[in-house]
Design an enzyme around this catalytic site. Sequence first.
Site, PDB file in Angstrom:
ATOM      1  N   ARG A   1      42.448  33.722  28.467  1.00  0.00           N
ATOM      2  CA  ARG A   1      42.381  35.034  29.139  1.00  0.00           C
ATOM      3  C   ARG A   1      43.624  35.853  28.775  1.00  0.00           C
ATOM      4  NH1 ARG A   1      40.474  31.607  33.477  1.00  0.00           N
ATOM      5  NH2 ARG A   1      42.536  31.573  34.459  1.00  0.00           N
TER       6      ARG A   1
ATOM      7  N   LYS B   1      42.550  49.875  42.372  1.00  0.00           N
ATOM      8  CA  LYS B   1      41.101  50.108  42.359  1.00  0.00           C
ATOM      9  C   LYS B   1      40.391  49.243  43.384  1.00  0.00           C
ATOM     10  CE  LYS B   1      37.919  48.180  40.197  1.00  0.00           C
ATOM     11  NZ  LYS B   1      36.980  47.506  39.295  1.00  0.00           N
TER      12      LYS B   1
ATOM     13  N   LYS C   1      35.767  56.741  40.668  1.00  0.00           N
ATOM     14  CA  LYS C   1      35.183  55.972  39.567  1.00  0.00           C
ATOM     15  C   LYS C   1      33.705  55.718  39.892  1.00  0.00           C
ATOM     16  CE  LYS C   1      35.651  51.634  36.991  1.00  0.00           C
ATOM     17  NZ  LYS C   1      36.594  50.715  36.356  1.00  0.00           N
TER      18      LYS C   1
ATOM     19  N   GLU D   1      35.785  53.385  43.880  1.00  0.00           N
ATOM     20  CA  GLU D   1      34.656  53.039  43.009  1.00  0.00           C
ATOM     21  C   GLU D   1      33.424  52.639  43.825  1.00  0.00           C
ATOM     22  OE1 GLU D   1      35.270  49.682  40.362  1.00  0.00           O
ATOM     23  OE2 GLU D   1      33.470  50.153  39.205  1.00  0.00           O
TER      24      GLU D   1
END
Length: 363
Positions: free
Chosen positions: A60, A150, A233, A191
Amino acid sequence: MSHVAMEKSPGLSHDQKLHLSDIAQRLVATGKGILASDESNATMGKRLRSINVENHEENRRTFRQILFTTNDINQWIGGILFFHETFYQQTDDGNPFVQFVKDRGILVGIKLDKGTVPIPGMEGETTTQGLDGLGERCAQYKRDGADFAKWRCVFRISDHHPSAMAICENACVLGSFAAICQENGLVPIIEPEILTDGKHDLARCQYVTETVLAGVYKVLNDRHVYLEGTLLKPNMVTAGVCHNHLYSPEDIAMATCTALRRTVPIAVPGIVFLSGGQSEDEASVNLNAINSCPCPKVWKLSFSFGRALQTSALFAWSGRQESYYDGQDAFARRAQINSLACQGLYNTNPESGPAHYHHYYMY
Ligand SMILES: O=P(O)(O)OC[C@@]1(O)O[C@H](CO)[C@@H](O)[C@@H]1O
């Protein structure tokens, strides 16, 4: 009856507001958008499985390093969204990713939600968890270099979904997230994602998008969120993946712009779309069409793509050390294309005539 004038966002000082609106505007400076590389470890597992690479921390880290160290991305990328694990990782030569990215003039963001959970009694509808202790987490990430954050809430469309209850619940959660972020100097990226699962048409998605966004902005107003220091978003307005009619990018653009014009206040500096499973080029072409749409638009209309910025880089790399730079080339290409698309300058076919936009105002 006497009227008491109340200031909006009374908990924020003038300097705090300036700081937040400055960050929000830098994220969507002309030609710039956001790289959403905030996949949870489980989601990263799905991405790595698609290229037969094992899902462990080093793989990752390597893939994220490929993205972050690509040359010149600060020309196209204003901010990078991190997942907690990546936020505290380093480059091969021991430079913390956060410092590396900031030194290149790119703002650092953090995914703060802890994923979706079912709302009991609501037929599989979900809310998003992570509000407990959020203030302390925000303060810590801000100290450690984050400037934005976010939070994702998820809705699905069917004949009777999303329910008014799910819209209300998720709008409240997004409102709390936004207010807590701003108190801690982080610009909230709000979002509310409407999934593309289903066979609904474009008009149904437009209607649901308008209803959800209206609910979200009502709560943001009630919570005194300082809109100039936020970004939205959203999904683009598209038909469900099982719908049998193919809509043009111009149809998608007009439906998307109409929904946004009806619901998003002009104080919001930018709207950064998610890609939601569209192919890389579909997402760029649609973003370009949205920016070229002949209706008045007041916000920056840019990107906060995950898959639509990373898929070709992931496949070009495929876990091979010798393909490291192929991964970077592929990523640079997508970033550059989306930089053009968020200015309406991405021309896939210079031979084609003027785009044809229908009016969706009747829906
Ligand atoms: O839809 P995309 O553009 O691939 O990703 C959008 C996104 O919000 O959804 C992902 C899953 O939560 C996040 O990693 C990412 O930020």
